[in-house]
Design a protein around this motif. Structure first.
Motif, PDB file in Angstrom:
ATOM      1  N   TRP A  89       4.321   2.475   1.363  1.00 35.81           N
ATOM      2  CA  TRP A  89       4.452   3.226   2.628  1.00 35.81           C
ATOM      3  C   TRP A  89       5.659   4.168   2.601  1.00 35.81           C
ATOM      4  CZ3 TRP A  89       3.883  -2.008   5.645  1.00 35.81           C
ATOM      5  CH2 TRP A  89       2.525  -2.413   5.609  1.00 35.81           C
ATOM      6  N   GLN A  90       6.638   3.863   1.738  1.00 33.92           N
ATOM      7  CA  GLN A  90       7.868   4.683   1.696  1.00 33.92           C
ATOM      8  C   GLN A  90       7.748   5.898   0.775  1.00 33.92           C
ATOM      9  OE1 GLN A  90      10.965   1.885   0.588  1.00 33.92           O
ATOM     10  NE2 GLN A  90      10.245   0.428   2.136  1.00 33.92           N
ATOM     11  N   ASN A 107      -3.112   0.914   6.821  1.00 36.82           N
ATOM     12  CA  ASN A 107      -1.809   0.264   7.024  1.00 36.82           C
ATOM     13  C   ASN A 107      -1.913  -0.827   8.093  1.00 36.82           C
ATOM     14  OD1 ASN A 107      -0.940   2.210   5.235  1.00 36.82           O
ATOM     15  ND2 ASN A 107       0.185   3.414   6.745  1.00 36.82           N
ATOM     16  N   ASP A 150       2.994  -7.967   0.137  1.00 38.25           N
ATOM     17  CA  ASP A 150       3.784  -7.274   1.168  1.00 38.25           C
ATOM     18  C   ASP A 150       4.763  -6.295   0.528  1.00 38.25           C
ATOM     19  OD1 ASP A 150       2.523  -8.525   3.272  1.00 38.25           O
ATOM     20  OD2 ASP A 150       4.009 -10.127   3.445  1.00 38.25           O
ATOM     21  N   THR A 151       5.385  -6.724  -0.559  1.00 39.16           N
ATOM     22  CA  THR A 151       6.337  -5.846  -1.250  1.00 39.16           C
ATOM     23  C   THR A 151       5.637  -4.584  -1.747  1.00 39.16           C
ATOM     24  OG1 THR A 151       7.701  -7.738  -1.903  1.00 39.16           O
ATOM     25  CG2 THR A 151       7.984  -5.712  -3.175  1.00 39.16           C
ATOM     26  N   GLU A 179       4.695  -2.383   1.341  1.00 41.84           N
ATOM     27  CA  GLU A 179       5.879  -1.795   2.000  1.00 41.84           C
ATOM     28  C   GLU A 179       6.508  -0.704   1.143  1.00 41.84           C
ATOM     29  OE1 GLU A 179       8.119  -5.361   2.792  1.00 41.84           O
ATOM     30  OE2 GLU A 179       6.571  -6.051   4.203  1.00 41.84           O
ATOM     31  N   TYR A 211      -1.060  -4.971   8.187  1.00 36.02           N
ATOM     32  CA  TYR A 211      -0.232  -5.704   9.166  1.00 36.02           C
ATOM     33  C   TYR A 211      -0.997  -6.913   9.704  1.00 36.02           C
ATOM     34  CZ  TYR A 211       1.950  -0.998   9.676  1.00 36.02           C
ATOM     35  OH  TYR A 211       2.500   0.234   9.468  1.00 36.02           O
TER      36      TYR A 211
END
Length: 392
Positions: free
Chosen positions: A330-331, A305, A323-324, A327, A309
């Protein structure tokens, strides 16, 4: 390999080139687990070869001509070229990759004695950043080495393949892609020091988890200027650091602390950011391999992760689509880590996902990505595979 693929290839080969005795080769793609944009900065990378890749059915010819046909790019037809004196030819499209390898072999004193009829079939999604070009280059190198008993070992073939992409195709890539493709080993990733080419295999024991590749399906071109711009920025930063540290050969030699002490010597803030990514990503890669070997998969995921970044904020090579995907990953419960892989600006993310969460991961990430971006991503669960080899 899938018997169906082989039968289809044999039928197409006979249709296009006539009935001949053939040899079958396979060259994998690669995914880099961590260590992005470090290879040309003299740092470490941690890639593995994957079970998706490029197949070639090959028959010897009696003359100096090679004819190639790709089932994936059938509209390009049969591409022909001689086996000596080659120069880059835009009209030959994808065949410039194998042509480049023939040329660098010839320049190195390994001249082909005859041409071939070759049918290509790839299972790698095109332009996904999974190294379809390196896969094709190392494949060509092995076909040449095998046919003419040149006696080159795989590391030498890897170097010649990289040289073909640098000097013939004109993409200033580092050594990682070709190395991972050629030197891959089943169930292992390779910790490679791109400065020295020292390497070792590290067993990937992902108990109850898998590597899932998510393709943004955004077209991207590695030959794009942005890649070469990043290289130039890092080289310029390195030259400024050398003014205060003359013994420094590569950004990959610096610890995070040493970089923080020296960073003021880099006059351009943007170049300072680029160099910071190269240094910290290298050290992050070493820490990640250490974590994996200590069976601390959670820490490995956290470092993945952090790698994303850094690629987003310091190196600026991710973009909205990557990025989408990261992200959203990660959820999702059961995702250990996720990051972009490859050159960036499109292409793929690589995620470590617990096996029981894979279907939910695909569904949730796929749905949310499609809503936000306007088209769907593709998912591939990758097995870690052996490097380029002759099948039969």
């Amino acid at each position: 390999m899938d018997q169906e693929i082989l039968e289809k290839m044999q039928a197409e080969f006979s249709k296009i080139f006539g009935s001949k005795e053939t040899r079958l080769y396979f060259s994998p793609g690669r995914v880099n687990l961590i260590g992005e944009h470090t290879d040309y900065n003299g740092g470490h990378v941690f890639p593995c070869a994957i079970s998706l890749g490029t197949y070639a059915l090959v028959a010897d010819r009696q003359d100096d001509k090679t004819r190639m046909f790709s089932l994936n790019l059938a509209d390009k037809g049969v591409v022909e070229f001689p086996m000596s004196g080659l120069v880059y030819d835009k009209s030959k499209d994808w065949a410039n990759y194998p042509m480049g390898v023939v040329k660098v072999f010839e320049d190195a004193g390994y001249k082909a004695g005859h041409g071939f009829d070759v049918l290509i079939y790839g299972t790698l999604p095109n332009g996904a950043g999974l190294s379809s070009s390196a896969s094709l280059e190392v494949l060509t190198a092995l076909i040449l080495n095998d046919a003419f008993s040149f006696g080159l070992d795989m590391v030498e073939m890897v170097k010649l393949s990289q040289k073909a992409e640098n000097t013939f195709v004109g993409v200033n890539c580092g050594i990682m892609d070709q190395f991972a493709v050629g030197m891959g080993r089943k169930d292992c990733a390779i910790l490679l020091d791109c400065n020295t080419l020292e390497y070792r295999y590290s067993k990937i024991a992902l108990t109850g988890a898998s590597i899932v590749i998510a393709n943004t399906n955004k077209p991207h071109s590695l030959a794009s200027s942005a890649y070469n711009v990043r290289r130039a920025q890092c080289e310029h930063a390195l030259n400024e650091l050398r003014e205060v540290r003359p013994d420094l050969h590569a950004l990959g030699e610096l610890s995070d602390e040493a970089f923080n002490q020296l960073a003021g010597a880099i006059s351009e803030p943007l170049e300072r950011q680029r160099a910071r990514h190269a240094v910290m990503e290298n050290n992050r890669t070493l820490a990640a391999v250490e974590a994996l070997e200590a069976k601390d998969v959670a820490r490995f995921g956290k470092l993945m992760n952090e790698s994303h970044y850094s690629l987003r904020d310091d190196y600026d090579v991710t973009g909205r689509e990557l990025d989408t995907l990261a992200e959203l990953a990660w959820q999702v419960d059961g995702v250990i880590g996720s990051r972009m892989t490859g050159a960036g600006f499109g292409g793929c993310t690589v995620s470590l996902v617990k096996d029981e969460a894979i279907e939910a991961f695909k569904e949730k990430v796929g749905k949310a990505y499609t809503e936000k971006i306007g088209y769907a991503p593709s998912f591939y669960v990758a097995n870690i595979a052996d490097g380029t080899h002759r099948v039969k």
